[in-house]
Design a protein around this motif. Structure first.
Motif, PDB file in Angstrom:
ATOM      1  N   ASN A  29      -1.311  -7.746  24.328  1.00  0.00           N
ATOM      2  CA  ASN A  29      -0.433  -7.176  23.302  1.00  0.00           C
ATOM      3  C   ASN A  29       0.476  -6.104  23.878  1.00  0.00           C
ATOM      4  O   ASN A  29       1.658  -6.000  23.510  1.00  0.00           O
ATOM      5  CB  ASN A  29      -1.270  -6.578  22.171  1.00  0.00           C
ATOM      6  CG  ASN A  29      -1.862  -7.656  21.281  1.00  0.00           C
ATOM      7  OD1 ASN A  29      -1.407  -8.788  21.257  1.00  0.00           O
ATOM      8  ND2 ASN A  29      -2.903  -7.296  20.544  1.00  0.00           N
ATOM      9  N   ALA A  30      -0.043  -5.288  24.797  1.00  0.00           N
ATOM     10  CA  ALA A  30       0.763  -4.234  25.422  1.00  0.00           C
ATOM     11  C   ALA A  30       1.888  -4.855  26.247  1.00  0.00           C
ATOM     12  O   ALA A  30       3.042  -4.381  26.206  1.00  0.00           O
ATOM     13  CB  ALA A  30      -0.124  -3.348  26.300  1.00  0.00           C
ATOM     14  N   GLN A  31       1.573  -5.916  27.000  1.00  0.00           N
ATOM     15  CA  GLN A  31       2.606  -6.596  27.781  1.00  0.00           C
ATOM     16  C   GLN A  31       3.669  -7.212  26.864  1.00  0.00           C
ATOM     17  O   GLN A  31       4.867  -7.170  27.158  1.00  0.00           O
ATOM     18  CB  GLN A  31       1.964  -7.683  28.650  1.00  0.00           C
ATOM     19  CG  GLN A  31       1.109  -7.138  29.792  1.00  0.00           C
ATOM     20  CD  GLN A  31       0.468  -8.252  30.598  1.00  0.00           C
ATOM     21  OE1 GLN A  31       0.758  -9.429  30.398  1.00  0.00           O
ATOM     22  NE2 GLN A  31      -0.422  -7.871  31.505  1.00  0.00           N
ATOM     23  N   TYR A  32       3.222  -7.776  25.757  1.00  0.00           N
ATOM     24  CA  TYR A  32       4.150  -8.400  24.806  1.00  0.00           C
ATOM     25  C   TYR A  32       5.086  -7.357  24.199  1.00  0.00           C
ATOM     26  O   TYR A  32       6.284  -7.597  24.032  1.00  0.00           O
ATOM     27  CB  TYR A  32       3.348  -9.096  23.705  1.00  0.00           C
ATOM     28  CG  TYR A  32       4.170 -10.014  22.844  1.00  0.00           C
ATOM     29  CD1 TYR A  32       4.622 -11.239  23.328  1.00  0.00           C
ATOM     30  CD2 TYR A  32       4.481  -9.654  21.533  1.00  0.00           C
ATOM     31  CE1 TYR A  32       5.375 -12.074  22.537  1.00  0.00           C
ATOM     32  CE2 TYR A  32       5.243 -10.481  20.728  1.00  0.00           C
ATOM     33  CZ  TYR A  32       5.687 -11.697  21.240  1.00  0.00           C
ATOM     34  OH  TYR A  32       6.451 -12.526  20.451  1.00  0.00           O
ATOM     35  N   LEU A  33       4.542  -6.187  23.916  1.00  0.00           N
ATOM     36  CA  LEU A  33       5.360  -5.113  23.358  1.00  0.00           C
ATOM     37  C   LEU A  33       6.417  -4.643  24.357  1.00  0.00           C
ATOM     38  O   LEU A  33       7.540  -4.277  23.974  1.00  0.00           O
ATOM     39  CB  LEU A  33       4.464  -3.927  22.968  1.00  0.00           C
ATOM     40  CG  LEU A  33       3.675  -4.066  21.673  1.00  0.00           C
ATOM     41  CD1 LEU A  33       2.649  -2.939  21.550  1.00  0.00           C
ATOM     42  CD2 LEU A  33       4.609  -4.056  20.460  1.00  0.00           C
ATOM     43  N   LEU A  34       6.077  -4.640  25.639  1.00  0.00           N
ATOM     44  CA  LEU A  34       7.013  -4.178  26.659  1.00  0.00           C
ATOM     45  C   LEU A  34       8.070  -5.222  27.001  1.00  0.00           C
ATOM     46  O   LEU A  34       9.220  -4.878  27.301  1.00  0.00           O
ATOM     47  CB  LEU A  34       6.238  -3.812  27.940  1.00  0.00           C
ATOM     48  CG  LEU A  34       5.355  -2.566  27.854  1.00  0.00           C
ATOM     49  CD1 LEU A  34       4.538  -2.415  29.123  1.00  0.00           C
ATOM     50  CD2 LEU A  34       6.199  -1.310  27.628  1.00  0.00           C
ATOM     51  N   GLU A  35       7.705  -6.502  26.961  1.00  0.00           N
ATOM     52  CA  GLU A  35       8.595  -7.550  27.444  1.00  0.00           C
ATOM     53  C   GLU A  35       9.459  -8.176  26.362  1.00  0.00           C
ATOM     54  O   GLU A  35      10.545  -8.680  26.640  1.00  0.00           O
ATOM     55  CB  GLU A  35       7.761  -8.650  28.124  1.00  0.00           C
ATOM     56  CG  GLU A  35       7.054  -8.170  29.383  1.00  0.00           C
ATOM     57  CD  GLU A  35       6.137  -9.228  29.958  1.00  0.00           C
ATOM     58  OE1 GLU A  35       6.071 -10.325  29.357  1.00  0.00           O
ATOM     59  OE2 GLU A  35       5.478  -8.959  30.988  1.00  0.00           O
ATOM     60  N   GLU A  36       9.002  -8.182  25.148  1.00  0.00           N
ATOM     61  CA  GLU A  36       9.722  -8.877  24.079  1.00  0.00           C
ATOM     62  C   GLU A  36      10.545  -7.893  23.233  1.00  0.00           C
ATOM     63  O   GLU A  36      10.201  -6.725  23.085  1.00  0.00           O
ATOM     64  CB  GLU A  36       8.721  -9.623  23.178  1.00  0.00           C
ATOM     65  CG  GLU A  36       7.921 -10.693  23.900  1.00  0.00           C
ATOM     66  CD  GLU A  36       8.791 -11.843  24.370  1.00  0.00           C
ATOM     67  OE1 GLU A  36       9.827 -12.095  23.734  1.00  0.00           O
ATOM     68  OE2 GLU A  36       8.428 -12.475  25.372  1.00  0.00           O
ATOM     69  N   ASN A  37      11.649  -8.432  22.723  1.00  0.00           N
ATOM     70  CA  ASN A  37      12.477  -7.665  21.776  1.00  0.00           C
ATOM     71  C   ASN A  37      11.927  -7.902  20.369  1.00  0.00           C
ATOM     72  O   ASN A  37      12.171  -8.932  19.753  1.00  0.00           O
ATOM     73  CB  ASN A  37      13.939  -8.107  21.852  1.00  0.00           C
ATOM     74  CG  ASN A  37      14.554  -7.777  23.207  1.00  0.00           C
ATOM     75  OD1 ASN A  37      14.253  -6.727  23.774  1.00  0.00           O
ATOM     76  ND2 ASN A  37      15.409  -8.666  23.698  1.00  0.00           N
ATOM     77  N   LEU A  38      11.205  -6.930  19.897  1.00  0.00           N
ATOM     78  CA  LEU A  38      10.539  -7.069  18.609  1.00  0.00           C
ATOM     79  C   LEU A  38      11.175  -6.142  17.591  1.00  0.00           C
ATOM     80  O   LEU A  38      11.722  -5.080  17.922  1.00  0.00           O
ATOM     81  CB  LEU A  38       9.046  -6.730  18.743  1.00  0.00           C
ATOM     82  CG  LEU A  38       8.245  -7.542  19.766  1.00  0.00           C
ATOM     83  CD1 LEU A  38       6.831  -6.988  19.858  1.00  0.00           C
ATOM     84  CD2 LEU A  38       8.219  -9.014  19.377  1.00  0.00           C
TER      85      LEU A  38
END
Length: 269
Positions: free
Chosen positions: A97-106
């Motif tokens: 989840n932390a990686q997803y928060l850093l890599e994706e434009n949410l």
């Protein structure tokens, strides 16, 4: 003629006397030899019994050491399993989840949802860590002693609604050392676990009493029971682990159970 007869009679008397002396000496020698042989055989039997006794003691000590090692290994496996299944898997989810928060434009809403999920998983991981630490060394045992710790674990089982647990606490504080209290607490844990996991019990009663010299723990459940003469089954039920801990406490235990008639254990220290 008369003198010859007297001489012959005298010689016969001397010969008889000599034979009596020789016979007496022979009898004494035989008796002495018999006593020596009896002493030798008796001594040999005593030494043999002592050797057998020492061998039994060594075998018992080896068995206790082996059982103690098995107990430690089982506890290590359980802890490793808890760490792997609960903590590691949850931390992996947090990492993803932390990686997803850093890599994706949410969007802010998506970020908020993911942060909420991370927070929820983190709280669950902390709770799991607390339970593992509690199982290793219950804080209440360290702070308030055996009676309070047993009362707490009985209450936890009772609150599960799977089993009714009654505990009578008449334990004299500081009757045992802290290390001894830990061993006896582990025994109680093992008994409770066996009643639910193997015995499928719905009612358990437990009491601890102390006087000036002895501690007595009585444990009864209404579970399925088992054949106490089955050594393989006793080992599978963890009773060997209980025996090992009680051996360290110089304690005695008497098991009373049969198939369909529940289980009883009386422990005396």
């Amino acid at each position: 003629m008369i003198s010859f007869f007297i001489s012959l009679q005298t010689n016969n008397s001397d010969t008889d006397f000599l034979w009596i002396i020789v016979s007496s000496v022979m009898m004494l020698l035989l008796m002495s030899l018999s006593l020596v042989l009896f002493f030798f055989i008796s001594r040999r039997k005593i030494i043999q019994k002592e050797v057998e006794k020492q061998q039994l003691t060594l075998d018992h000590q080896k068995e206790m050491i082996h059982s103690g090692i098995e107990t430690q290994e089982e506890e290590r496996k359980r802890i490793a399993q808890d760490l792997h299944d609960d903590i590691s898997s949850k931390l992996n989810v947090v990492s993803l989840n932390a990686q997803y928060l850093l890599e994706e434009n949410l969007t802010k809403e998506e970020q908020h949802q993911m942060l909420q999920q991370v927070l929820q998983i983190t709280n669950g991981t902390l709770e799991t860590s607390r339970k593992i630490a509690h199982n290793l060394l219950p804080p209440i045992l360290d702070k308030f002693g055996l009676g309070a710790a047993v009362d707490e674990i009985c209450e936890e089982y009772d609150n599960s609604k799977k089993v009714s647990v009654r505990f009578s606490n008449q334990y004299q504080e500081n009757f045992l050392t802290s290390q001894q209290e830990l061993h006896l607490f582990r025994v109680v844990q093992e008994l409770l676990n066996n009643s639910l996991k193997h015995g499928k019990a719905t009612e358990i009663s437990l009491s601890i009493t102390t006087n000036e010299q002895n501690l007595t723990l009585r444990y009864v459940d209404n579970g399925k029971g088992f054949d106490t003469q089955n050594e393989t089954l006793k080992k599978g039920l963890g009773l060997r682990n209980i025996d090992t801990r009680l051996d360290l406490l110089n304690g005695n235990v008497a098991y009373n159970s049969s198939v369909g008639n529940g289980f009883k254990a009386t422990i005396t220290l």
